[in-house]
Design a protein around this motif. Structure first.
Motif, PDB file in Angstrom:
ATOM      1  N   UNK A 165     -92.805 135.928  79.236  1.00 12.09           N
ATOM      2  CA  UNK A 165     -91.937 135.374  78.079  1.00 12.09           C
ATOM      3  C   UNK A 165     -90.886 136.386  78.121  1.00 12.09           C
ATOM      4  N   UNK A 166     -91.078 137.713  77.920  1.00 11.57           N
ATOM      5  CA  UNK A 166     -90.284 138.689  77.883  1.00 11.57           C
ATOM      6  C   UNK A 166     -89.091 138.627  79.018  1.00 11.57           C
ATOM      7  N   UNK A 167     -89.748 138.450  80.280  1.00  9.93           N
ATOM      8  CA  UNK A 167     -89.062 138.210  81.411  1.00  9.93           C
ATOM      9  C   UNK A 167     -87.765 137.005  81.224  1.00  9.93           C
ATOM     10  N   UNK A 168     -88.379 135.993  80.743  1.00 13.45           N
ATOM     11  CA  UNK A 168     -87.396 134.732  80.297  1.00 13.45           C
ATOM     12  C   UNK A 168     -86.442 135.042  79.317  1.00 13.45           C
ATOM     13  N   UNK A 169     -86.864 135.894  78.375  1.00  8.89           N
ATOM     14  CA  UNK A 169     -85.864 136.443  77.309  1.00  8.89           C
ATOM     15  C   UNK A 169     -84.774 137.264  77.995  1.00  8.89           C
ATOM     16  N   UNK A 170     -85.171 138.018  78.817  1.00  8.79           N
ATOM     17  CA  UNK A 170     -84.165 138.971  79.500  1.00  8.79           C
ATOM     18  C   UNK A 170     -83.310 138.139  80.253  1.00  8.79           C
ATOM     19  N   UNK A 171     -83.720 136.874  80.834  1.00  5.73           N
ATOM     20  CA  UNK A 171     -82.771 136.050  81.792  1.00  5.73           C
ATOM     21  C   UNK A 171     -82.077 135.033  80.842  1.00  5.73           C
ATOM     22  N   UNK A 172     -82.736 134.802  79.929  1.00  8.90           N
ATOM     23  CA  UNK A 172     -81.745 133.950  78.929  1.00  8.90           C
ATOM     24  C   UNK A 172     -80.814 134.400  78.062  1.00  8.90           C
ATOM     25  N   UNK A 173     -80.876 136.078  77.918  1.00 13.68           N
ATOM     26  CA  UNK A 173     -79.833 136.776  77.330  1.00 13.68           C
ATOM     27  C   UNK A 173     -78.484 136.428  78.127  1.00 13.68           C
ATOM     28  N   UNK A 174     -78.575 136.370  79.178  1.00 14.46           N
ATOM     29  CA  UNK A 174     -77.293 136.299  80.052  1.00 14.46           C
ATOM     30  C   UNK A 174     -76.388 134.946  79.406  1.00 14.46           C
ATOM     31  N   UNK A 175     -77.120 133.880  79.620  1.00 13.51           N
ATOM     32  CA  UNK A 175     -76.261 132.722  78.859  1.00 13.51           C
ATOM     33  C   UNK A 175     -76.050 132.736  77.417  1.00 13.51           C
ATOM     34  N   UNK A 176     -76.999 133.293  76.852  1.00 13.61           N
ATOM     35  CA  UNK A 176     -77.027 133.541  75.359  1.00 13.61           C
ATOM     36  C   UNK A 176     -75.542 134.268  74.792  1.00 13.61           C
ATOM     37  N   UNK A 177     -75.432 135.170  75.629  1.00 16.01           N
ATOM     38  CA  UNK A 177     -74.185 135.809  75.270  1.00 16.01           C
ATOM     39  C   UNK A 177     -72.972 135.022  75.585  1.00 16.01           C
ATOM     40  N   UNK A 178     -73.077 134.248  76.719  1.00 11.19           N
ATOM     41  CA  UNK A 178     -71.916 133.296  76.917  1.00 11.19           C
ATOM     42  C   UNK A 178     -71.779 132.101  75.690  1.00 11.19           C
ATOM     43  N   UNK A 179     -72.956 131.711  75.415  1.00 13.51           N
ATOM     44  CA  UNK A 179     -72.653 130.695  74.198  1.00 13.51           C
ATOM     45  C   UNK A 179     -72.298 131.371  72.910  1.00 13.51           C
ATOM     46  N   UNK A 180     -72.748 132.792  72.823  1.00  5.12           N
ATOM     47  CA  UNK A 180     -72.288 133.357  71.435  1.00  5.12           C
ATOM     48  C   UNK A 180     -70.764 133.678  71.576  1.00  5.12           C
ATOM     49  N   UNK A 181     -70.202 134.124  72.690  1.00  2.00           N
ATOM     50  CA  UNK A 181     -68.908 134.446  72.747  1.00  2.00           C
ATOM     51  C   UNK A 181     -67.922 133.259  72.607  1.00  2.00           C
ATOM     52  N   UNK A 182     -68.514 132.148  73.290  1.00  2.00           N
ATOM     53  CA  UNK A 182     -67.722 130.873  73.188  1.00  2.00           C
ATOM     54  C   UNK A 182     -67.819 130.376  71.822  1.00  2.00           C
ATOM     55  N   UNK A 183     -68.662 130.422  71.111  1.00  2.00           N
ATOM     56  CA  UNK A 183     -68.807 129.885  69.803  1.00  2.00           C
ATOM     57  C   UNK A 183     -67.812 130.647  68.832  1.00  2.00           C
ATOM     58  N   UNK A 184     -67.911 131.957  69.006  1.00  2.00           N
ATOM     59  CA  UNK A 184     -67.099 132.931  68.073  1.00  2.00           C
ATOM     60  C   UNK A 184     -65.380 132.688  68.510  1.00  2.00           C
ATOM     61  N   UNK A 185     -65.397 132.399  69.725  1.00  2.00           N
ATOM     62  CA  UNK A 185     -63.942 132.228  70.281  1.00  2.00           C
ATOM     63  C   UNK A 185     -63.358 130.939  69.615  1.00  2.00           C
ATOM     64  N   UNK A 186     -64.275 129.924  69.396  1.00  2.91           N
ATOM     65  CA  UNK A 186     -63.705 128.607  68.900  1.00  2.91           C
ATOM     66  C   UNK A 186     -63.540 128.499  67.287  1.00  2.91           C
ATOM     67  N   UNK A 187     -64.626 129.134  66.733  1.00  4.37           N
ATOM     68  CA  UNK A 187     -64.477 129.107  65.459  1.00  4.37           C
ATOM     69  C   UNK A 187     -65.285 130.040  64.781  1.00  4.37           C
ATOM     70  N   UNK A 188     -64.630 130.972  64.104  1.00  5.06           N
ATOM     71  CA  UNK A 188     -65.305 132.230  63.534  1.00  5.06           C
ATOM     72  C   UNK A 188     -64.008 132.954  62.939  1.00  5.06           C
ATOM     73  N   UNK A 189     -64.352 134.019  62.195  1.00  2.73           N
ATOM     74  CA  UNK A 189     -63.749 134.916  61.520  1.00  2.73           C
ATOM     75  C   UNK A 189     -64.160 136.418  61.664  1.00  2.73           C
ATOM     76  N   UNK A 190     -65.370 136.499  62.415  1.00  4.68           N
ATOM     77  CA  UNK A 190     -65.667 137.769  62.851  1.00  4.68           C
ATOM     78  C   UNK A 190     -66.607 137.828  64.201  1.00  4.68           C
TER      79      UNK A 190
END
Lengths: 273, 273
Positions: free
Chosen positions: B194-219
């Motif tokens: 599970x820890x391994x899959x968290x490490x692997x999932x962090x890569x797409x998680x960053x992508x989704x985070x940055x995308x969502x923030x780019x589209x609608x956010x104030x910070x």
């Protein structure tokens, strides 16, 4: 002869047992009566269904036909603590240290909610496994994980663990198949001693016919009695030899070559050439 | 000696690892210097000095309009969203993944659904999430969860199914209930995976985070780099990218250290990346 003592009812009765996977018939017409406290060794060529037979004794697999009775009762449909098991590999829990592997059975019993003991309860349980640890020679390695143990040590741990619930029947699936010959002799000694001490019925599948002769009080040979060259899966294996191996009989056993010579007729219990 | 048998020493290993990094920095410096020589107002390849001062401004000087220290505010908000999202995804992976992997009926009921859901490109449901959850924090967290949880559930279920059957049967013969097997066998055997899959999932998680923030956010880190993009502020964007990379690297190493500390048995055989 292997005719059971009429005074003692057989512990394990196998009636017309058969197992097939789809069109592939693995076992057919297996009939057997085993007296309590027998040490039954099971030999046969690869793929002859001896491990399948053991898995059915464990309830890991269900028979396609026929039945297995233990003490007159049909087997439960899933593995239960009255039948211990040692596999060739993966028998012990790789995420637990030696002592935790041995504590686990007590923890399951005493703590239904979390399966874990703490404090005084844990110390008491630890004292109870102390003797076992000494006997299998793993006391100095108690804090190690299984992958830090040699193959022989792992199997000693596996046997000790399988005996924790004091099973009536101990099932061994090629338990020493991966061990060096020297270590294997030590394991035979340990197993023989435990069997005499604890008074249980042992079924052991092995590739090693010498091991089968040495340890068993009774040897079962599995083989196919009928062959269809056009459909090799049509007929299954059954018990072709059923040899009592008390001290006197060991000398009179037929030579190994004959045991695997594919007798044309199925041999029934107690009849051999 | 063949090159496959020659291993770098500790020192030369470190030196070899540094070469590509140094090369990129040097190439950048040359290119930047050339462009700045032609046009001192060039914004595309800012010098290290101007990037350093921009980073200093973002980190240690309060914003003129809001009075916030923007880098820390962005970092905190982004990590908060990422953390909440990954925590929910991990919890889902644990509960649903363990059940799918361990209990055949749950597997039949849920595995096809999760497999189907995991094929939806997560970014395509972002508009739906914005409509349903509004433009606040919930939509961004929900995107991270929707993007990572299905894959994590599947890999957790797979990890459960690769636990050797022998161990599960052994636990049954030791008298374990399903719940005890889950807590003492399946969970600990699965957690390193599970820890391994968290490490692997962090890569797409960053992508989704940055995308969502780019589209609608104030910070947020993603919001900031997309905001200053309008002014071609490469002197802010580049340090931010390096900062995000550093954060991702630290998170990844942290998880590896946790796994080594908590599950020594899992790391006994061989090195892992």
């Amino acid at each position: 002869m292997s005719a059971p003592d009429p005074q003692v009812p057989p512990q394990v009765v196998v009636r017309n047992l058969g197992k097939s996977y789809g069109d592939t018939l693995v076992l057919e017409r297996v009939n057997l009566e085993i007296a309590p406290n027998s040490f039954c060794t099971i030999v046969g060529a690869s793929g002859c269904g001896k491990s399948t037979f053991l898995r059915m004794l464990l309830s890991q697999e269900a028979p396609t036909r026929g039945s297995i009775l233990v003490d007159g009762e049909p087997l439960p449909r899933e593995p239960t603590p009255d039948r211990g098991i040692v596999f060739q590999r993966y028998s012990v829990f790789s995420h637990l240290t030696v002592e935790d592997n041995l504590l686990l059975a007590a923890e399951f019993e005493a703590s239904p909610a979390i399966g874990r003991l703490f404090g005084a309860a844990r110390r008491t349980a630890m004292q109870e496994i102390e003797e076992t640890l000494e006997k299998i020679g793993l006391a100095p390695a108690r804090k190690r994980y299984p992958s830090q143990l040699s193959g022989g040590m792992q199997q000693r741990l596996a046997i000790a663990q399988a005996l924790l619930k004091k099973p009536k029947i101990l099932l061994l699936d090629e338990p020493f198949g991966a061990l060096d010959p020297g270590i294997r002799a030590d394991m035979h000694e340990l197993l023989d001693q435990l069997w005499k001490e604890l008074g249980m019925t042992v079924f052991m599948v092995t590739h090693d016919i010498n091991e089968a002769f040495k340890l068993g009080t009774r040897m079962l040979v599995f083989d196919k009695t009928r062959h269809d060259p056009h459909a090799p899966d049509r007929y299954g294996a059954t018990i072709t030899y059923d040899l009592p191996l008390n001290a006197g009989a060991k000398g009179r056993a037929p030579p190994v070559s004959e045991l695997f010579a594919n007798p044309k007729q199925p041999l029934h219990k107690g009849t051999r050439p | 000696m063949r090159i496959i048998n020659r291993r770098p020493s500790r020192f030369s290993g470190f030196f070899l690892a540094a070469i590509p990094f140094i090369a990129v920095v040097v190439v950048y410096m040359i290119a930047s210097r050339q462009r700045l020589a032609e046009n001192p107002a060039d914004k595309l390849l800012p010098s290290f000095q101007s990037m350093g001062s921009a980073f200093w401004r973002m980190a240690f000087e309060p914003d003129r309009r809001s009075g916030d220290y923007l880098l820390w505010l962005d970092t905190l908000d982004s990590l908060w969203r990422l953390g909440i999202g990954m925590a929910i995804a991990t919890a889902l992976a644990l509960v649903i993944g363990l059940l799918i992997g361990f209990i055949p009926h749950v597997r039949s009921a849920l595995a096809p659904f999760v497999a189907t859901f995991s094929l939806i490109p997560p970014i395509t449901i972002l508009p739906i999430l914005f409509i349903v959850f509004g433009l606040g924090e919930a939509a961004k967290v929900a995107l991270i969860v929707a993007g990572t949880a299905p894959v994590m559930i599947r890999s957790t279920a797979q990890a459960v199914m690769t636990i050797p059957r022998e161990m599960i049967i052994k636990a049954e013969t030791l008298g374990a209930s399903v719940w005890q097997m889950l807590t003492r066998l399946v969970l600990p055997q699965t957690l390193p995976g599970l820890i391994n899959s968290i490490r692997l999932a962090l890569v797409p998680a960053w992508i989704f985070l940055i995308s969502a923030e780019a589209i609608a956010s104030t910070t947020g880190l993603g919001y900031r780099i997309f905001l200053v993009r309008r002014y071609l502020a490469m002197d802010v964007i580049l340090p931010y990218v390096i900062w995000i990379t550093l954060l991702a690297f630290i998170l990844d190493r942290l998880l590896l250290v946790i796994s080594r500390r908590a599950f020594p048995w899992f790391h006994l055989n061989g090195e892992s990346l």
